[in-house]
Scaffold this motif. Structure first.
Motif, PDB file in Angstrom:
ATOM      1  N   ALA A 245       0.840  -1.205   0.000  1.00  0.00           N
ATOM      2  CA  ALA A 245       0.000   0.000   0.000  1.00  0.00           C
ATOM      3  C   ALA A 245       0.876   1.257   0.000  1.00  0.00           C
ATOM      4  N   ALA A 246       1.965   1.210   0.737  1.00  0.00           N
ATOM      5  CA  ALA A 246       2.883   2.360   0.780  1.00  0.00           C
ATOM      6  C   ALA A 246       3.526   2.578  -0.589  1.00  0.00           C
ATOM      7  N   ALA A 247       3.920   1.483  -1.254  1.00  0.00           N
ATOM      8  CA  ALA A 247       4.503   1.603  -2.599  1.00  0.00           C
ATOM      9  C   ALA A 247       3.480   2.168  -3.574  1.00  0.00           C
ATOM     10  N   SER A 248       2.243   1.752  -3.388  1.00  0.00           N
ATOM     11  CA  SER A 248       1.152   2.232  -4.229  1.00  0.00           C
ATOM     12  C   SER A 248       0.968   3.747  -4.073  1.00  0.00           C
ATOM     13  N   LEU A 249       0.935   4.208  -2.837  1.00  0.00           N
ATOM     14  CA  LEU A 249       0.747   5.649  -2.590  1.00  0.00           C
ATOM     15  C   LEU A 249       1.920   6.466  -3.121  1.00  0.00           C
ATOM     16  N   ALA A 250       3.116   5.914  -3.017  1.00  0.00           N
ATOM     17  CA  ALA A 250       4.291   6.629  -3.547  1.00  0.00           C
ATOM     18  C   ALA A 250       4.154   6.815  -5.057  1.00  0.00           C
ATOM     19  N   ALA A 251       3.698   5.746  -5.740  1.00  0.00           N
ATOM     20  CA  ALA A 251       3.502   5.853  -7.198  1.00  0.00           C
ATOM     21  C   ALA A 251       2.414   6.874  -7.514  1.00  0.00           C
ATOM     22  N   MET A 252       1.370   6.897  -6.697  1.00  0.00           N
ATOM     23  CA  MET A 252       0.273   7.855  -6.928  1.00  0.00           C
ATOM     24  C   MET A 252       0.742   9.294  -6.746  1.00  0.00           C
ATOM     25  N   ARG A 253       1.523   9.543  -5.710  1.00  0.00           N
ATOM     26  CA  ARG A 253       2.015  10.917  -5.462  1.00  0.00           C
ATOM     27  C   ARG A 253       2.788  11.439  -6.658  1.00  0.00           C
ATOM     28  N   ALA A 254       3.631  10.565  -7.230  1.00  0.00           N
ATOM     29  CA  ALA A 254       4.456  10.982  -8.363  1.00  0.00           C
ATOM     30  C   ALA A 254       3.608  11.252  -9.605  1.00  0.00           C
ATOM     31  N   GLN A 255       2.439  10.586  -9.680  1.00  0.00           N
ATOM     32  CA  GLN A 255       1.528  10.817 -10.809  1.00  0.00           C
ATOM     33  C   GLN A 255       0.638  12.035 -10.588  1.00  0.00           C
ATOM     34  N   GLY A 256       0.532  12.494  -9.349  1.00  0.00           N
ATOM     35  CA  GLY A 256      -0.355  13.612  -9.026  1.00  0.00           C
ATOM     36  C   GLY A 256      -1.737  13.188  -8.577  1.00  0.00           C
ATOM     37  N   ILE A 257      -1.869  11.928  -8.162  1.00  0.00           N
ATOM     38  CA  ILE A 257      -3.178  11.408  -7.740  1.00  0.00           C
ATOM     39  C   ILE A 257      -3.429  11.770  -6.277  1.00  0.00           C
ATOM     40  N   THR A 258      -4.533  12.469  -6.037  1.00  0.00           N
ATOM     41  CA  THR A 258      -4.880  12.879  -4.676  1.00  0.00           C
ATOM     42  C   THR A 258      -6.165  12.224  -4.181  1.00  0.00           C
ATOM     43  N   GLY A 259      -6.757  11.361  -5.020  1.00  0.00           N
ATOM     44  CA  GLY A 259      -7.952  10.621  -4.610  1.00  0.00           C
ATOM     45  C   GLY A 259      -8.137   9.432  -5.522  1.00  0.00           C
ATOM     46  N   PHE A 260      -8.708   8.348  -4.985  1.00  0.00           N
ATOM     47  CA  PHE A 260      -8.918   7.168  -5.828  1.00  0.00           C
ATOM     48  C   PHE A 260     -10.080   6.347  -5.307  1.00  0.00           C
ATOM     49  N   LEU A 261     -10.659   5.548  -6.222  1.00  0.00           N
ATOM     50  CA  LEU A 261     -11.592   4.497  -5.819  1.00  0.00           C
ATOM     51  C   LEU A 261     -10.891   3.156  -5.982  1.00  0.00           C
ATOM     52  N   ASP A 262     -10.834   2.401  -4.899  1.00  0.00           N
ATOM     53  CA  ASP A 262     -10.379   1.012  -4.938  1.00  0.00           C
ATOM     54  C   ASP A 262     -11.589   0.191  -5.359  1.00  0.00           C
ATOM     55  N   ALA A 263     -11.579  -0.253  -6.635  1.00  0.00           N
ATOM     56  CA  ALA A 263     -12.787  -0.807  -7.247  1.00  0.00           C
ATOM     57  C   ALA A 263     -12.942  -2.306  -7.023  1.00  0.00           C
ATOM     58  N   TRP A 264     -12.368  -2.813  -5.974  1.00  0.00           N
ATOM     59  CA  TRP A 264     -12.587  -4.217  -5.571  1.00  0.00           C
ATOM     60  C   TRP A 264     -11.855  -4.354  -4.243  1.00  0.00           C
ATOM     61  N   ALA A 265     -12.455  -3.784  -3.213  1.00  0.00           N
ATOM     62  CA  ALA A 265     -11.739  -3.631  -1.948  1.00  0.00           C
ATOM     63  C   ALA A 265     -11.912  -4.876  -1.088  1.00  0.00           C
ATOM     64  N   LEU A 266     -10.838  -5.611  -0.940  1.00  0.00           N
ATOM     65  CA  LEU A 266     -10.814  -6.758  -0.042  1.00  0.00           C
ATOM     66  C   LEU A 266     -10.467  -6.264   1.364  1.00  0.00           C
ATOM     67  N   PRO A 267     -10.676  -7.112   2.373  1.00  0.00           N
ATOM     68  CA  PRO A 267     -10.359  -6.672   3.740  1.00  0.00           C
ATOM     69  C   PRO A 267      -8.921  -6.163   3.868  1.00  0.00           C
ATOM     70  N   GLU A 268      -7.968  -6.791   3.159  1.00  0.00           N
ATOM     71  CA  GLU A 268      -6.575  -6.349   3.296  1.00  0.00           C
ATOM     72  C   GLU A 268      -6.340  -4.982   2.653  1.00  0.00           C
ATOM     73  N   ASP A 269      -7.137  -4.646   1.632  1.00  0.00           N
ATOM     74  CA  ASP A 269      -7.032  -3.296   1.062  1.00  0.00           C
ATOM     75  C   ASP A 269      -7.418  -2.275   2.120  1.00  0.00           C
ATOM     76  N   LEU A 270      -8.585  -2.520   2.733  1.00  0.00           N
ATOM     77  CA  LEU A 270      -9.094  -1.581   3.735  1.00  0.00           C
ATOM     78  C   LEU A 270      -8.150  -1.473   4.923  1.00  0.00           C
ATOM     79  N   SER A 271      -7.671  -2.619   5.401  1.00  0.00           N
ATOM     80  CA  SER A 271      -6.837  -2.568   6.610  1.00  0.00           C
ATOM     81  C   SER A 271      -5.470  -1.942   6.318  1.00  0.00           C
ATOM     82  N   SER A 272      -4.898  -2.204   5.132  1.00  0.00           N
ATOM     83  CA  SER A 272      -3.550  -1.679   4.845  1.00  0.00           C
ATOM     84  C   SER A 272      -3.561  -0.159   4.698  1.00  0.00           C
ATOM     85  N   PHE A 273      -4.501   0.348   3.890  1.00  0.00           N
ATOM     86  CA  PHE A 273      -4.538   1.795   3.699  1.00  0.00           C
ATOM     87  C   PHE A 273      -4.985   2.508   4.981  1.00  0.00           C
TER      88      PHE A 273
END
Ligand SMILES: [Zn+2]
Length: 608
Positions: A245-273
């Motif tokens: 999740a941390a690697a994901s956010l780092a990639a998003m910051r570099a792209q300029g992403i300040t919001g997202f929809l996780d379009a298939w959120a498993l429990p680990e998605d929710l707990s990690s972020f």
């Protein structure tokens, strides 16, 4: 908490943000309180309803308090104000990605990857052999998980991979290869054995266990059949997921992403972020859509119970300048993908098959329109009604024109049954839309969430779709401009990691409908004869309209007083440069709720 209270609270939060907008405007009459941060000397494309441009922008308490000309900027500063000289650079709202899979995206960044490359069978095997020998990819469980397989681009076109390739690498260690489209995987014999998949394994609802002529499983699993394997795949540890999740956010910051929809959120998605949010490390507004599986469709009461439990545990309520977590969306798959070899997309008319020869092809309607709908209408309509009554917005995957019609029919039934409910349904992908259905998006206030980067000539369209749908239907392949003309409010969603995370390439393709020059002459022409979208339209799709989709349009998506200071500084002005160069755009600074979370180049720290 009751649904009624929840809805009342949500309405109250919308009213509150409206009143803060008013407060920000009336504050102009009195001496303005000094800004925390003042941006000056730039081209600030606000994307407000008039598409206004400003030179300067003031931020206080994580929100924008003023935009205007440089000449008026000093009135907003005092000795404590941090002023950033934009040096003429373009500023726009931070990007909101209306459909992605951020935890898998992060896992892909840190695991064994085929990098979306077009590979021969030998190249495929060689790369996985190298991963198998690499100690970095040794997990405690022993499984090797290979990601980002661009199955549809295998060379030569039509080559089918089977478990034999993986067995030649290692027949005792379980190996699985995940297709980048996310709708199929290839497993070796050891993995099939762990999953108990044999010649006798039937196809589950909404999926396929592919068998060869002798009845043996080939190793390919499609759609819900993936679950047979994922159920036995050892889970990454919580720590590994947080790292992803941390690697994901780092990639998003570099792209300029300040919001997202996780379009298939498993429990680990929710707990990690959420874990990162608690540590103050969440750098994008995180919206989550848990999935309802087709097999769960009939148990409506059970679905609502499960979803409200997830919401009660993770949703953090009205948005604040500091990024938080919401659970307001629910994901449902209507079909798979229209691209060969899967052809699990649901069409209104059959896929064509080649009844000719290699030199003289003869494409004729074949036997298949794709699979049965993953949710039949008589199950889907009551399910949607229950979801929106419980305060969830349905986010429906529909790739083929048949799946799109099914989704629209269910939305129409829900609108009719609940005319006062202000739900915001989204249909993701919409790769083929029958012209008769195009006006229905507007009529039903339904948001098409498009992945612009697919609107180009490439192996997955030129060879993977066009021959199988024929020239008449090709006119409605990736119909962004037609949808816009029909009044649809188009939002953008990358679907990362179906493709590499590259929002700027996607926006370029949205405008030009052309591939990158590196793709070669074969793919150099625009896809179809329809024009691309305007630059303003693609910018709105990835800002205002994606925030509308996520119910955050009152606080984000444009640069206006009262809204959160979610913005990016670019190395070029994408409204004026040649369209092809939009793909080369680099983000120089990303700010979320007034906090700088990424900066480079001209604005690498310190930016004072
Ligand atoms: Zn997706």
């Amino acid at each position: 908490m009751s649904t009624a209270i929840r809805i009342a609270m949500r309405r109250a939060s919308i009213l509150l943000s409206a009143s803060s907008l008013l407060a920000a405007h009336t504050a102009l009459a009195a001496p303005a309180p000094p800004a925390d941060i003042l941006l000056t000397n730039g081209t600030i494309r606000t994307l407000d309803h008039r598409d206004s441009t400003a030179q300067a922008l003031a931020i206080r308490g994580g929100r924008i308090v003023w935009t205007g000309p440089d000449a008026a900027a000093p009135a907003h500063a005092d000795a404590h104000t941090r002023t950033i000289d934009l040096k003429g650079h373009m500023v726009m709202p931070g990007l909101t990605d209306g459909h992605m899979h951020p935890l898998v995206g992060g896992q892909n960044l840190i695991g064994c990857s085929l990098d979306y490359l077009p590979l021969t069978a030998d190249g495929f095997t060689a790369r996985i052999r190298a991963c198998a020998a690499n100690p970095a990819y040794r997990t405690a469980s022993g499984w090797l998980v290979v990601r980002n397989w661009f199955q549809e681009a295998m060379q030569p076109p039509g080559v089918r991979m089977t478990k034999a390739a993986l067995d030649s690498i290692d027949s005792t260690r379980p190996i699985i290869v995940l297709s980048s489209f996310g709708h199929s995987l290839l497993a070796n014999s050891a993995a099939l054995k762990r999953a108990g998949i044999t010649a006798a394994t039937p196809n589950p609802t909404g999926g396929q266990v592919v068998h060869d002529a002798s009845g043996q499983p080939t190793g390919i699993l499609e759609d819900t059949a993936l679950n047979l394997m994922l159920a036995v795949l050892p889970h990454p540890t919580a720590q590994e997921n947080v790292a992803a999740a941390a690697a994901s956010l780092a990639a998003m910051r570099a792209q300029g992403i300040t919001g997202f929809l996780d379009a298939w959120a498993l429990p680990e998605d929710l707990s990690s972020f959420t874990a990162l949010q608690k540590q103050g490390k969440l750098t994008a507004r995180a919206h989550f859509a848990p999935l309802i599986e087709p097999a769960q469709g009939k148990d409506i009461a059970g679905d609502i119970r499960r979803l409200t439990t997830i919401r009660a545990r993770y949703d953090q309520g009205p948005l604040t300048p500091s990024p938080s977590v919401t659970v307001r969306n629910v994901k449902l798959f209507m079909d798979g993908v229209i691209t060969a070899p899967s052809q699990t997309g649901l069409l209104l008319a059959p896929y064509l098959v080649d009844k000719g020869t290699k030199d003289h092809p003869d494409w004729q309607p074949g036997p298949s329109k794709g699979p049965a709908p993953y949710f039949p209408l008589d199950i889907l309509s009551p399910l949607l009604k229950a979801l929106v009554t419980a305060g969830f917005d349905p986010h429906m995957h529909a790739d083929g024109d048949g799946a799109v019609r099914l989704a629209l029919d269910a939305i129409a039934a829900t609108r009719k049954a609940l005319p006062a409910n202000d739900f915001r349904p989204a249909i993701a992908h919409d790769e083929m839309v029958d012209p008769a259905d195009m006006p229905r998006y507007r009529a039903l206030d339904t948001i098409p969430v498009l992945s612009f980067q697919w609107e180009k000539q490439a192996p997955d369209t030129t060879e993977g779709v066009l021959p199988y749908i024929g020239p008449d239907r090709a006119r409605y392949l990736e119909p962004a401009a037609q949808l816009e003309q029909a009044g649809a409010r188009i939002a953008y969603g990358s679907d990362w990691p179906v493709d590499p995370l590259d929002e700027w390439f996607a926006l370029k393709v949205g405008v030009t409908r052309t591939n990158a020059p590196a793709a070669g002459a074969r793919y150099a022409h625009p896809l179809g004869t329809e024009p691309g979208l305007s630059r303003t339209s693609v910018m709105r799709a990835i800002t205002m309209n994606a925030n509308y989709e996520l119910r955050s349009d009152t606080v984000a998506g444009s640069l206006e007083p009262g809204k959160f200071a979610d913005l990016i500084i670019l190395d070029r002005d994408i409204a004026t440069i040649p369209a092809e160069q939009i793909a080369e755009t680099r983000v120089l600074l990303t700010m979320v709720g007034g906090r700088i979370v990424y900066s480079t180049g001209t604005f690498s720290p310190p930016v004072r």
